[in-house]
Design a protein around this motif. Sequence first.
Motif, PDB file in Angstrom:
ATOM      1  N   GLY A  99       0.851  -1.184   0.000  1.00 53.01           N
ATOM      2  CA  GLY A  99       0.000   0.000   0.000  1.00 53.01           C
ATOM      3  C   GLY A  99       0.878   1.221   0.000  1.00 53.01           C
ATOM      4  N   TRP A 100       0.828   1.984  -1.059  1.00 53.41           N
ATOM      5  CA  TRP A 100       1.730   3.140  -1.185  1.00 53.41           C
ATOM      6  C   TRP A 100       1.604   4.034   0.020  1.00 53.41           C
ATOM      7  CZ3 TRP A 100       5.064   4.485  -5.202  1.00 53.41           C
ATOM      8  CH2 TRP A 100       5.620   5.756  -5.087  1.00 53.41           C
ATOM      9  N   GLY A 101       2.759   4.358   0.564  1.00 55.73           N
ATOM     10  CA  GLY A 101       2.810   5.328   1.641  1.00 55.73           C
ATOM     11  C   GLY A 101       2.473   4.755   2.995  1.00 55.73           C
ATOM     12  N   THR A 102       1.966   3.537   3.033  1.00 56.92           N
ATOM     13  CA  THR A 102       1.650   2.974   4.346  1.00 56.92           C
ATOM     14  C   THR A 102       2.716   2.005   4.812  1.00 56.92           C
ATOM     15  OG1 THR A 102       0.432   1.080   3.461  1.00 56.92           O
ATOM     16  CG2 THR A 102      -0.792   3.123   3.771  1.00 56.92           C
ATOM     17  N   ASP A 103       3.666   1.734   3.928  1.00 54.70           N
ATOM     18  CA  ASP A 103       4.593   0.661   4.225  1.00 54.70           C
ATOM     19  C   ASP A 103       5.707   1.085   5.140  1.00 54.70           C
ATOM     20  OD1 ASP A 103       4.120  -0.205   0.859  1.00 54.70           O
ATOM     21  OD2 ASP A 103       3.268  -1.211   2.587  1.00 54.70           O
TER      22      ASP A 103
END
Lengths: 116, 114
Positions: A99-103
């Motif tokens: 998940g982009w930006g949540t990793d």
Amino acid sequence: DAGVIQSPRHEVTEMGQEVTLRCKPISGHDYLFWYRQTMMRGLELLIYFNNNVPIDDSGMPEDRFSAKMPNASFSTLKIQPSEPRDSAVYFCASSTTGGWGTDTQYFGPGTRLTVL
Amino acid sequence: GNSVTQMEGPVTLSEEAFLTINCTYTATGYPSLFWYVQYPGEGLQLLLKATKADDKGSNKGFEATYRKETTSFHLEKGSVQVSDSAVYFCALIPPRGSNYQLIWGAGTKLIIKP
């Protein structure tokens, strides 16, 4: 999972010698990052890979530094020839873009390099 | 461009004191925001994160709220312990479409005295 594995943990070498640092990312992670940390410059991103391909190497200090990722489970950072100013702690980190930006980036324990 | 600014350290507090470490950022759109912690002799590890405005990240008694209006993500803890002594890094990941990488602050060293 064992986490990100780096070797060696400590390396002492003499100026002019070749140094190779190794990293095994977490299985399934498709991003791998190499960082350098010093008191003077803080944490610097040197290079990062996506699916074994180098994406951004603009942080690599000079031609003496090179990095490879021949497969998804192994990467090397090589310094040839080494110089005293290369003394630092080198970290490898890996992450997944589920998940982009949540990793989260997961860091290895680091390799403390001392060049005499 | 994208950047993160943290308060300079070291920050020295007594045990059970209230902690605030300031972090502000510059980015277009809505980045994701992170706090990482580095204990002595170790690598960095994620402390907490927030991925959209007004989100609050929390972990181990630490909290930070994503404030779009002030472009801030200040780290707080109500009562610090000696074991919280470490270096704290604020970071962001730019919105999708940019290069996927963490933009790091300089780090703030926290020293807690018994």
